[in-house]
Scaffold this motif. Structure first.
Motif, PDB file in Angstrom:
ATOM      1  N   ARG A 158     -58.797 -13.202 -14.613  1.00 38.35           N
ATOM      2  CA  ARG A 158     -57.750 -14.123 -14.901  1.00 38.35           C
ATOM      3  C   ARG A 158     -56.587 -13.528 -15.795  1.00 38.35           C
ATOM      4  O   ARG A 158     -55.447 -13.955 -15.636  1.00 38.35           O
ATOM      5  N   LEU A 159     -57.095 -12.962 -17.037  1.00 34.84           N
ATOM      6  CA  LEU A 159     -56.052 -12.375 -17.815  1.00 34.84           C
ATOM      7  C   LEU A 159     -55.034 -11.350 -17.177  1.00 34.84           C
ATOM      8  O   LEU A 159     -53.709 -11.437 -17.199  1.00 34.84           O
ATOM      9  N   PHE A 160     -55.575 -10.615 -16.399  1.00 37.04           N
ATOM     10  CA  PHE A 160     -54.724  -9.512 -15.632  1.00 37.04           C
ATOM     11  C   PHE A 160     -53.729 -10.256 -14.675  1.00 37.04           C
ATOM     12  O   PHE A 160     -52.635  -9.951 -14.427  1.00 37.04           O
ATOM     13  N   VAL A 161     -54.515 -11.135 -13.815  1.00 30.38           N
ATOM     14  CA  VAL A 161     -53.551 -11.977 -12.886  1.00 30.38           C
ATOM     15  C   VAL A 161     -52.456 -12.515 -13.546  1.00 30.38           C
ATOM     16  O   VAL A 161     -51.177 -12.494 -13.081  1.00 30.38           O
ATOM     17  N   GLU A 162     -52.943 -13.527 -14.708  1.00 29.21           N
ATOM     18  CA  GLU A 162     -51.518 -14.123 -15.440  1.00 29.21           C
ATOM     19  C   GLU A 162     -50.722 -13.056 -15.865  1.00 29.21           C
ATOM     20  O   GLU A 162     -49.202 -13.551 -15.728  1.00 29.21           O
ATOM     21  N   ARG A 163     -50.941 -11.983 -16.427  1.00 29.95           N
ATOM     22  CA  ARG A 163     -49.928 -11.202 -16.919  1.00 29.95           C
ATOM     23  C   ARG A 163     -49.313 -10.360 -15.893  1.00 29.95           C
ATOM     24  O   ARG A 163     -48.010 -10.157 -15.911  1.00 29.95           O
ATOM     25  N   ALA A 164     -49.828 -10.032 -14.771  1.00 24.83           N
ATOM     26  CA  ALA A 164     -49.103  -9.213 -13.676  1.00 24.83           C
ATOM     27  C   ALA A 164     -48.149 -10.624 -12.985  1.00 24.83           C
ATOM     28  O   ALA A 164     -47.104 -10.100 -12.787  1.00 24.83           O
ATOM     29  N   VAL A 165     -48.626 -11.679 -12.971  1.00 28.12           N
ATOM     30  CA  VAL A 165     -47.484 -12.732 -12.374  1.00 28.12           C
ATOM     31  C   VAL A 165     -46.536 -12.835 -13.466  1.00 28.12           C
ATOM     32  O   VAL A 165     -45.167 -12.883 -12.773  1.00 28.12           O
ATOM     33  N   ALA A 166     -46.603 -12.927 -14.510  1.00 27.98           N
ATOM     34  CA  ALA A 166     -45.560 -12.794 -15.547  1.00 27.98           C
ATOM     35  C   ALA A 166     -44.565 -11.715 -15.665  1.00 27.98           C
ATOM     36  O   ALA A 166     -43.434 -11.717 -15.969  1.00 27.98           O
ATOM     37  N   ARG A 167     -45.221 -10.605 -14.888  1.00 28.32           N
ATOM     38  CA  ARG A 167     -44.149  -9.449 -14.593  1.00 28.32           C
ATOM     39  C   ARG A 167     -43.546  -9.396 -13.241  1.00 28.32           C
ATOM     40  O   ARG A 167     -42.938  -8.542 -12.935  1.00 28.32           O
ATOM     41  N   GLY A 168     -43.903 -10.659 -12.576  1.00 29.94           N
ATOM     42  CA  GLY A 168     -43.256 -10.626 -11.308  1.00 29.94           C
ATOM     43  C   GLY A 168     -44.146 -10.182 -10.009  1.00 29.94           C
ATOM     44  O   GLY A 168     -43.655 -10.072  -8.862  1.00 29.94           O
ATOM     45  N   TYR A 169     -45.382  -9.841 -10.044  1.00 28.13           N
ATOM     46  CA  TYR A 169     -46.282  -9.580  -9.146  1.00 28.13           C
ATOM     47  C   TYR A 169     -47.307 -10.422  -9.027  1.00 28.13           C
ATOM     48  O   TYR A 169     -48.125 -10.542 -10.016  1.00 28.13           O
TER      49      TYR A 169
ATOM     50  N   ALA B 164     -51.644  -4.417 -16.400  1.00 24.51           N
ATOM     51  CA  ALA B 164     -51.024  -5.370 -15.631  1.00 24.51           C
ATOM     52  C   ALA B 164     -49.479  -5.031 -15.685  1.00 24.51           C
ATOM     53  O   ALA B 164     -48.649  -5.472 -14.639  1.00 24.51           O
ATOM     54  N   ALA B 165     -48.983  -4.666 -17.002  1.00 23.28           N
ATOM     55  CA  ALA B 165     -47.495  -4.449 -16.933  1.00 23.28           C
ATOM     56  C   ALA B 165     -47.127  -3.399 -15.937  1.00 23.28           C
ATOM     57  O   ALA B 165     -45.856  -3.217 -15.688  1.00 23.28           O
TER      58      ALA B 165
ATOM     59  N   MET C  78     -46.394   0.110  -9.681  1.00 22.64           N
ATOM     60  CA  MET C  78     -47.538   0.615  -8.846  1.00 22.64           C
ATOM     61  C   MET C  78     -48.439  -0.603  -8.035  1.00 22.64           C
ATOM     62  O   MET C  78     -48.116  -1.779  -8.534  1.00 22.64           O
ATOM     63  N   THR C  79     -49.003  -0.084  -7.210  1.00 20.88           N
ATOM     64  CA  THR C  79     -49.968  -1.068  -6.617  1.00 20.88           C
ATOM     65  C   THR C  79     -51.171  -1.302  -7.506  1.00 20.88           C
ATOM     66  O   THR C  79     -51.554  -0.155  -8.147  1.00 20.88           O
ATOM     67  N   ILE C  80     -51.635  -2.217  -7.152  1.00 21.67           N
ATOM     68  CA  ILE C  80     -53.148  -2.179  -8.161  1.00 21.67           C
ATOM     69  C   ILE C  80     -54.144  -1.093  -7.599  1.00 21.67           C
ATOM     70  O   ILE C  80     -54.821  -0.796  -8.400  1.00 21.67           O
TER      71      ILE C  80
END
Length: 837
Positions: free
Chosen positions: A268-279, A306-307, A312-314
């Protein structure tokens, strides 16, 4: 006392606040607070409140009483009055408040509940949140401080220490954050304590690691003098002061299986931070889980990873992290350097170590998957058998690194194990390489694990078997690393000793292919060494050949097994090693048994029994009885088999040999099954299954499931039979045991025929026949009646051409693909062609 103010007209007194000035006058008058209160006709609490700044606007009448009691002259009275006026006009600065959170706190409910309870219920007055850099100590500390605001009537005071470079600046930082006005530079801590007094407040120290000694001293002084004060600190290192309670902040929860991925805090932390970076990684959560597992749930590492989703792709990110953590950088520009990259976070802790601690920290990076105190003592000291002094030094240094959050400790079954997070270990390995002592450290590491492996040999059959199997399981990463070093450096002696000592473990745990590879490579090294350098290696070569032969046999490589075992037999006879000779004969008997040569197998097991009897080896004799019973029931002599296996079972129980007991129970259960006593058979086989599962003995699990499946097939409970036989096939196939896989396929064919799936049954019989042809092993005599009955029923229900087509398809299918069904995807799909039972 002089009345000209010569001792009290200093600049300090001119600039002091009212409380400080009153306190100084009282001291110069030689009065205690009680004495001044009595002389002035005021309460002691009033005097204390004025001096500590809790009461900041004394009335004129109170000022006059105090001045009279202190016998002040006019200049001093005016000075005291002016100070009171200044304090009234310039109210005391408010305490510094905890910072507001920049985003939601994810996955920390348990941590918040536990720590809040400790402080809210006053179960401790000093709580230190500790853990490695990047685990989220500051974030939790700030959240906790904000939640506790209403629990302390005099407030919460936030003292940030990250930017301090001088330990002497800690006390002024406390005073500034608390809005206090200490006067005496030599008594700052005491002044702060006096001004806090009995205030009910929470003092929060954030980022103490680099000034931990100074913070510890301040905490000790304040706690001793301020009875209602509580302190919360975040630090990578413990404060080590009286009354300290420690809470080790864990990493975020990882997804341990597919069902937990979406609920995992780390994901959940990774997803939230990735979404915040536009992905938005929706649909790629499997790869996200792979990333966070590699990062072991470390919040800073997850945020930095996540940044990188902006470039990069995951999947690329996950692959990169498998080889290096170097991409974990590029944090917030406003963050401190140690929060902008994982390397910076670790380097900050590393720079605070002493030279000795740095050396040990680097050397400990050679361990893979954790280590024990004994292992650490060997790597640190270089001695094969460290004495009490070396162990004490190892314990002390390990404890220091644990306290500084660079090493973590886990306690399991009364044994403490230590480990580094992967990202910390990579940094430590870089330091080890920079120090130029990698090979020396790895040699010491291998030395310890060679000794451990050899010590385990005598324990893997007997009452301590389970304990030692678990111990070797825990050390598997280290054993692999030691083996890799031995082979890479062509260290023949170490390679032979280690691989030869581990073959029994590899057998019991099902690491057949890996163990075989180790042994074959070690023996190849020995073959390429001049004879003059093989002095003293004879016993190790014999043991390695024995192990290589046994593991080849278990994978049904009978020719290779025979070659290795006969070589070992010659070597043991040359060494006049009776026990080794007996064991090799026992293994050669196994090869003959699976090839269907029961007379040769019985002869070899009898010779083995005689040799063990001459040595008085009760364990060897029990195993000989067990194998003789095994041969007997395979060829259909159930009564002889039962007598032999019962005798073996009784001996194994007495000796505490779990593996042997499991085998004898399997044989007795199988005999009961073929006699038609399905209830008795089931009881025996369930006992063997439970024992094998507890031991982690995979071959025993596979055999037990196989025979339990046959019982359910005989009862007509075909759905249950399929489930058990499928599990058995998967285990045997993973182990590489093609001999038993063929038998399980034939049983599955029987079930398929019972369920009207004749074509699929023919396919399975063809697959089994193909396996038997490749390995050169016939159907055991005891299984032939069932096989013949099944085949006859299939041939009766199918046209000859349909039978041959299905049979041929099975023979052509690789064993790994047989469980995928028949026919292959894309083929005709009549109901009878379904590949699922």
């Amino acid at each position: 006392m002089p009345s000209d103010g010569s001792r009290r007209g200093s600049d300090d007194m001119q600039s002091a606040g009212f409380g400080g000035l009153l306190r100084q006058h009282r001291r110069e008058a030689g009065l205690s607070q009680e004495g001044l209160a009595e002389r002035a006709g005021l309460s002691v609490d009033a005097i204390a409140a004025l001096e500590r700044g809790r009461r900041r606007a004394p009335r004129a009448h109170t000022l006059r009483l105090l001045a009279d009691a202190l016998r002040l002259e006019d200049p001093e009275r005016a000075q005291l009055t002016a100070a009171a006026r200044r304090d009234t006009e310039s109210p005391r600065p408010p305490m510094r408040q905890p910072p507001a959170p920049p985003n939601n706190l994810i996955g920390r409910t348990t941590e918040m509940t536990a720590t809040k309870r400790l402080l809210d219920q006053r179960l401790t007055r000093l709580l230190t949140l500790t853990g490695p850099g990047g685990v989220g100590k500051t974030r939790i500390t700030a959240a906790l401080a904000n939640e506790l605001t209403d629990s302390f009537q005099d407030g919460v005071c936030w003292v940030p220490l990250a930017t301090l470079t001088d330990p002497a600046a800690v006390i002024p930082a406390v005073a500034a954050s608390a809005g206090l006005h200490p006067m005496d530079g030599n008594r700052l801590a005491e002044e702060i304590a006096e001004q806090i007094g009995r205030s009910q407040m929470l003092l929060v120290f954030d980022n103490c690691s680099h000034v931990v000694a100074a913070v510890g001293q301040v905490c000790t002084a304040l706690l001793e003098n301020c009875p209602n004060l509580s302190i919360l600190a975040s630090s990578r290192e413990l404060l080590r002061v009286p009354g300290e309670s420690v809470y080790v902040v864990p990493a975020l929860a990882l997804p341990h299986d597919q069902d937990q991925i979406e609920s995992s805090a780390a994901v959940r932390l990774f997803v939230e931070r990735a979404v915040a970076r536009g992905y938005d990684p929706d649909g790629e959560l499997d790869q996200v889980a792979r990333v966070v597992r590699r990062l072991e749930g470390m919040p800073l590492a997850i945020e930095l990873a996540a940044a990188r989703t902006n470039v990069m792709t995951i999947e690329e990110l996950a692959a990169e992290l498998e080889t290096s953590f170097g991409i974990l950088a590029g944090g917030s520009r406003t963050a401190s350097p140690r929060q902008q990259s994982m390397r910076g976070a670790i380097e900050w802790s590393h720079d605070l170590l002493t030279p000795t601690e740095r050396e040990v920290f680097a050397r400990l990076s050679v361990f893979v998957g954790g280590w024990t105190l004994s292992a650490a003592a060997t790597v640190m000291s270089g001695r094969a058998s460290p004495g009490p002094q070396e162990r004490a030094e190892a314990l002390d240094l390990t404890g220091r690194l644990v306290d500084k959050s660079l090493i973590r400790v886990i306690r399991r079954r009364n044994v403490a194990r230590y480990y580094m997070l992967a990202v910390i270990r990579e940094f430590a390995a870089d330091r080890l390489a920079a120090d130029g002592v990698v090979e020396e450290a790895k040699q010491r590491h291998a030395q310890f694990y060679v000794t451990l492996a050899e010590e385990s040999e005598g324990q893997l059959r007997g009452p301590n078997q389970e304990e030692w199997l678990e111990r070797l399981d825990a050390e598997l990463g280290n054993l692999r690393a030691a083996m890799a070093w031995s082979l890479r450096t062509s260290s023949v002696r170490e390679a032979l000793r280690l691989s030869g000592a581990l073959w029994t473990f590899c057998y019991l745990r099902g690491h057949y292919a890996e163990g075989s590879q180790w042994l074959e490579r070690a023996l190849t090294l020995a073959d390429n060494v001049p004879t003059s350098e093989l002095d003293g290696l004879g016993p190790f070569c014999a043991k390695a050949n024995l192990g290589a032969g046994m593991l080849a046999f278990l994978q049904c490589e009978y020719d290779a097994a025979t070659t290795r075992l006969e070589t070992a037999l010659t070597q043991y006879k040359d060494l006049d090693d009776t026990a080794g000779t007996a064991l090799v004969m026992q293994r050669l008997g196994g090869v003959a048994r699976e090839r269907g040569d029961y007379e040769a197998a019985e002869d070899l097991h009898c010779q083995s029994y005689d040799l063990y009897e001459s040595l008085g080896d009760r364990s060897g004799m029990a195993w000989a009885h067990n194998y003789l019973g095994f041969v007997a029931w395979l060829r259909g002599d159930l009564d002889i088999g039962a007598r032999r296996c019962q005798r073996a079972r009784d001996s194994f129980r007495m000796l505490g040999d779990g593996e042997g007991l499991a085998w004898s129970l399997i044989s007795l259960g199988t005999i009961a099954q073929y006699r038609g006593d399905l209830t008795g058979a089931e009881d025996l086989l369930q006992e063997s299954l439970a024992l094998s599962q507890r031991l982690g003995y995979r071959e025993g699990v596979a055999w037990s499931l196989n025979q339990l499946g046959i019982i359910e097939r005989r009862r007509g409970v075909t759905e249950r039979a399929v489930h058990l036989l499928d599990e058995s096939l998967a285990e045997h196939r993973d182990l590489g045991d093609r001999w038993r896989s063929a038998s399980v396929l034939e049983e599955l064919a029987s079930v398929a025929q019972q369920r009207g799936r004749s074509e699929y049954a023919a396919f399975l019989l063809g697959a089994a026949d193909g396996v038997r042809e490749v390995i050169g092993a016939p159907i055991p005599e005891i299984e032939k009646p069932d096989y013949s009955s099944t085949r006859a029923a299939i041939e009766e229900s199918l046209e000859r051409r349909a039978f041959r087509t299905a049979w041929s398809a099975g023979r052509a299918a690789p064993l790994a693909a047989v469980a995928d069904g028949y026919p292959p995807p894309g083929s005709a799909s009549s109901p009878d062609h379904s590949g699922r039972l």
